[in-house]
Every structure is written in C-alpha cells, then in structure tokens.
Scaffold this motif. Sequence first.
Motif: not given
Length: 200
Positions: A103-107
């Motif tokens: 999630n953090l990577l995509l954000r």
Amino acid sequence: STADRHSAAIQTATTIGLSKTWVAATVWGVIYLSSLIVIVRFQQRSFLTALRNLWPLTVLLTLVPISIFWVDDPRPVIMNIVHGFGITAVAFVASTAYFDRLNLLLRHLMKALGLNLMVHIVSVLILPIAIDYDGRWAGLTTNSNTLGLISAIGLWVSGVAYLTRSVPRIESLGFAGIAIVPLVGSGSITSILVVIIALS
C-alpha cells in the motif's frame, strides 16, 4: 536546421537543474551514495545473496563496464556504469523497505509519478517546445515516447492500486485520469500497448 534548434531548445529547457549540470550530478550522487551506505552498513549479506540469486542482473551489470574497451567515447559508458550500479543499489534498498508494504509503495509511486506528470502537462500548456512538430506531446522529456512511457508506468501503478484496493479507489481513478491525459497527448502507440499488456 529547425530540428537542431528544436533539440537545442529542449536541451535548454530540460537541463536547468535537471541534466548535464552539477546540480543533477549532485542529486543523483547523493541518492546513489545514500543507498550504497545503507547496503554496506546494514544489508551487505542480503545484497550479496540477491546478486547471487539474480545472476542475470549481475551478468548485465558486469557487461556494462566491459563495454568501455570497444567504444570510441568512454564517457557515456562511464555514466551508464554509475547509473547502472546506482539504480541497482536504490532498487535493492527500496525492495527491502517496501517488501511487505505494498500500500505504501503504491501510494508513494502514485504521488511521485503524479507530480511528474502534472509538471509535463503544465509544460505542454505554457511552453511551445513541449509539443513536437508532429503535434505529439513531449513535455519536458526529450521525445514523445519517453512521456508516453512515464504515463504508461503511471497507469500501470494506478491499475494495480485499483485492483488490489491498496489505496482508496477514488484516489487511484483520479491518478489514472492524470496519467491518461499525457499518454493520449504523446500519441505513443508503444506505450499504449505496454499499458494494455501490463494491466492484462
């Protein structure tokens, strides 16, 4: 010729603090060096294991410096060596940082690419040199296909974020809208095909 003037104008616009300057060399140097320090201090063993397991990458990294022996101008090869090893270090550190945090990577990817694409869209609106002679958008990149590639990666990221529900769907759809505009403007058929294949 007009093509030379166009190329010179693009170089002038894109080199202000971005390329072929000490500013760019310093920025990339700090990024690469920071990653290298993290690997040497904290991840030496896992990095060496990764190089062994990913032997095709290691072979490619070895072939780049070897090519210096048969080129007329070694400067581009030296730059490729620095970027090749630097990007490998950055990718390794990033892979460990985001290993279980999709999630953090995509954000982060959506925000970084979204800002990048917005800069290109604004440049098309205010700078004549951001549009090639054939009417295709290039933004502040050197050609339309590069802008198309950045847009394609952006659409892929938004598609993954949407399908995995890693970020709110409205956020991924909004980002997809931002990425579609320069993709269509670039007219890059290659990039459009890449998006279709990647998302499929």
